[in-house]
Design an enzyme around this catalytic site. Structure first.
Site, mmCIF file in Angstrom:
data_model
loop_
_atom_site.group_PDB
_atom_site.id
_atom_site.type_symbol
_atom_site.label_atom_id
_atom_site.label_comp_id
_atom_site.label_asym_id
_atom_site.label_seq_id
_atom_site.Cartn_x
_atom_site.Cartn_y
_atom_site.Cartn_z
ATOM 1 N N LYS A 188 -63.622 -10.065 50.775
ATOM 2 C CA LYS A 188 -63.290 -8.650 50.663
ATOM 3 C C LYS A 188 -61.865 -8.391 51.192
ATOM 4 C CE LYS A 188 -68.129 -7.169 51.100
ATOM 5 N NZ LYS A 188 -69.098 -6.380 51.914
ATOM 6 N N TYR A 199 -71.390 -2.579 42.766
ATOM 7 C CA TYR A 199 -72.206 -1.993 43.826
ATOM 8 C C TYR A 199 -73.115 -0.878 43.297
ATOM 9 C CZ TYR A 199 -69.937 -4.598 47.613
ATOM 10 O OH TYR A 199 -69.512 -5.591 48.465
ATOM 11 N N ASN A 236 -67.202 -6.299 56.728
ATOM 12 C CA ASN A 236 -67.962 -7.530 56.971
ATOM 13 C C ASN A 236 -67.484 -8.717 56.142
ATOM 14 O OD1 ASN A 236 -69.026 -6.845 54.528
ATOM 15 N ND2 ASN A 236 -71.142 -6.617 55.230
ATOM 16 N N HIS A 262 -68.708 -10.950 50.378
ATOM 17 C CA HIS A 262 -69.913 -10.659 49.598
ATOM 18 C C HIS A 262 -70.492 -11.952 49.053
ATOM 19 C CE1 HIS A 262 -72.579 -8.946 46.541
ATOM 20 N NE2 HIS A 262 -72.136 -9.925 45.767
ATOM 21 N N GLU A 321 -73.758 -11.144 38.440
ATOM 22 C CA GLU A 321 -72.460 -10.943 39.089
ATOM 23 C C GLU A 321 -71.407 -11.943 38.590
ATOM 24 O OE1 GLU A 321 -74.152 -8.817 43.157
ATOM 25 O OE2 GLU A 321 -73.371 -10.847 43.314
HETATM 26 P P1 DAT Z 1 -74.855 -7.444 51.761
HETATM 27 O O1 DAT Z 1 -73.361 -7.382 51.555
HETATM 28 O O2 DAT Z 1 -75.201 -8.222 53.008
HETATM 29 O O3 DAT Z 1 -75.595 -7.932 50.549
HETATM 30 P P2 DAT Z 1 -75.855 -4.769 51.109
HETATM 31 O O4 DAT Z 1 -75.995 -5.247 49.703
HETATM 32 O O5 DAT Z 1 -77.049 -4.139 51.750
HETATM 33 O O6 DAT Z 1 -75.360 -5.946 52.083
HETATM 34 O O7 DAT Z 1 -74.666 -3.711 51.200
HETATM 35 C C1 DAT Z 1 -73.459 -3.938 50.490
HETATM 36 C C2 DAT Z 1 -72.307 -3.620 51.398
HETATM 37 O O8 DAT Z 1 -72.325 -2.227 51.720
HETATM 38 C C3 DAT Z 1 -72.336 -4.333 52.748
HETATM 39 O O9 DAT Z 1 -71.782 -5.631 52.689
HETATM 40 C C4 DAT Z 1 -71.531 -3.421 53.608
HETATM 41 C C5 DAT Z 1 -71.873 -2.040 53.054
HETATM 42 N N1 DAT Z 1 -72.956 -1.420 53.837
HETATM 43 C C6 DAT Z 1 -74.266 -1.722 53.786
HETATM 44 N N2 DAT Z 1 -74.982 -0.985 54.632
HETATM 45 C C7 DAT Z 1 -74.083 -0.176 55.251
HETATM 46 C C8 DAT Z 1 -74.180 0.848 56.252
HETATM 47 N N3 DAT Z 1 -75.349 1.173 56.778
HETATM 48 N N4 DAT Z 1 -73.030 1.450 56.633
HETATM 49 C C9 DAT Z 1 -71.843 1.143 56.082
HETATM 50 N N5 DAT Z 1 -71.683 0.186 55.141
HETATM 51 C C10 DAT Z 1 -72.792 -0.457 54.727
HETATM 52 MG MG MG Z 2 -75.966 -7.057 48.708
#
Ligand code: DAT
Ligand code: MG
Length: 149
Positions: free
Chosen positions: A9, A49, A112, A115, A126
């Protein structure tokens, strides 16, 4: 052989962690079959997303992903989808295990670093969303028989 979609990212690129992150996948034993640096369009970010469209963080997530370049990759190997999620660590770097990318290098959920596709089906979707078929290179690394029985 499985393939998975991995994206460094904008924070990972801006923090100059690209080499460190790629190194972890290479040294684990996975094979890079596609890689490109991209400035992501809003349209692509929203497609990628799409599953999070109703979540409160959706807009800031799209702003963030489109704010600076990313490194889009496809990695190949046995069980690479699951293994990559473990290498990456839990979504929130605060609770991600030490030794994982997010556990070692991140401090907040909205930054974080990386991805990774969450399941084999998602990985196929994807990879197809981010890469043309001709951008993916099938090759047999010489170390193969030293990684797999
Ligand atoms: P991952 O990237 O571990 O698959 P995800 O698909 O649940 O996680 O969410 C996609 C991204 O969205 C994640 O990498 C960071 C952001 N995100 C998720 N939950 C969040 C939250 N509670 N607050 C802010 N950003 C969040
Ligand atoms: Mg995810």
């Amino acid at each position: 052989m499985e393939r998975t979609f991995i994206m460094i990212k904008p924070d990972g690129v801006q923090r100059h962690l690209t080499g460190e992150i790629i190194h972890r996948f290479e040294s684990k034993g996975f094979t890079l079959v596609g890689l490109k640096m991209m400035q992501v369009s809003r349209e692509l970010a929203e497609k990628h997303y799409g599953v999070h469209k109703q979540r409160p963080f959706f807009n800031s997530l799209i702003e963030f992903i489109t704010s600076a370049p990313v490194i889009a990759m496809v990695w190949e190997g046995e069980s690479v989808v699951t293994a990559a999620r473990n290498i990456i660590g839990a979504t929130n770097p605060v609770t991600a295990a030490p030794g994982s990318i997010r556990g070692d290098l991140g401090v907040s959920i909205g930054r974080n670093l990386i991805h990774g596709s969450d399941a084999i089906e998602t990985a196929q979707t994807e990879v197809a969303l981010w890469f043309q078929e001709e951008e993916l290179i099938s090759w047999k690394p010489v170390r193969h028989s030293w990684l797999y029985e």
